[in-house]
Write an enzyme that holds these catalytic residues in place. Sequence first.
Site, PDB file in Angstrom:
ATOM      1  N   ASP A  17     -10.652   1.448   4.914  1.00 51.40           N
ATOM      2  CA  ASP A  17     -11.694   1.191   3.739  1.00 51.40           C
ATOM      3  C   ASP A  17     -10.843   1.095   2.665  1.00 51.40           C
ATOM      4  O   ASP A  17     -11.300   0.151   2.011  1.00 51.40           O
ATOM      5  CB  ASP A  17     -12.615   1.718   3.563  1.00 51.40           C
ATOM      6  CG  ASP A  17     -13.485   1.623   2.622  1.00 51.40           C
ATOM      7  OD1 ASP A  17     -14.405   0.878   2.815  1.00 51.40           O
ATOM      8  OD2 ASP A  17     -13.896   2.502   1.802  1.00 51.40           O
ATOM      9  N   ALA A  18     -10.032   1.860   2.448  1.00 53.69           N
ATOM     10  CA  ALA A  18      -9.144   2.360   1.347  1.00 53.69           C
ATOM     11  C   ALA A  18      -8.381   1.388   1.215  1.00 53.69           C
ATOM     12  O   ALA A  18      -8.386  -0.022   0.232  1.00 53.69           O
ATOM     13  CB  ALA A  18      -8.839   3.442   0.552  1.00 53.69           C
TER      14      ALA A  18
END
Length: 134
Positions: A17-18
């Site tokens: 996600d990051a």
Amino acid sequence: MRSWQEMNPLTLAYLGDAVYELWVRTHLLELGNEKVKELHKQAISYVRAGAQAQILQVLFPELDDVERKVVLRGRNAKGGYPKNVDVVTYRYATAFESLVGYWQLSGQAQRMQWAFSQVDGIIGKGPGEIGLEE
């Protein structure tokens, strides 16, 4: 640090996600966007669960066996989901994020760039039926 094989798929998704969010923000800046409000609005269209599920659906046929296993582990991971998206879409988004996390941890930057290079063409299309062969 443990190897990616030993990690919970939700942990891979957390990292993925990051990594994907950073790529999206960088990509939008590279396109010449500078107004923060507009950048945020555009970023949402890339990172929402439906877009991530759609990206995965298009990429899935091109994935190798290990990548498919990562995706299926991510899709089947037990965890909560937000009320503003259906559980199936959210699980496929989690699977996409797990795949990105796997690529990051295993040092597969070229493979990740291959996938990211297709994102603009994929999210510009309407949503398709979500489903991956096993």
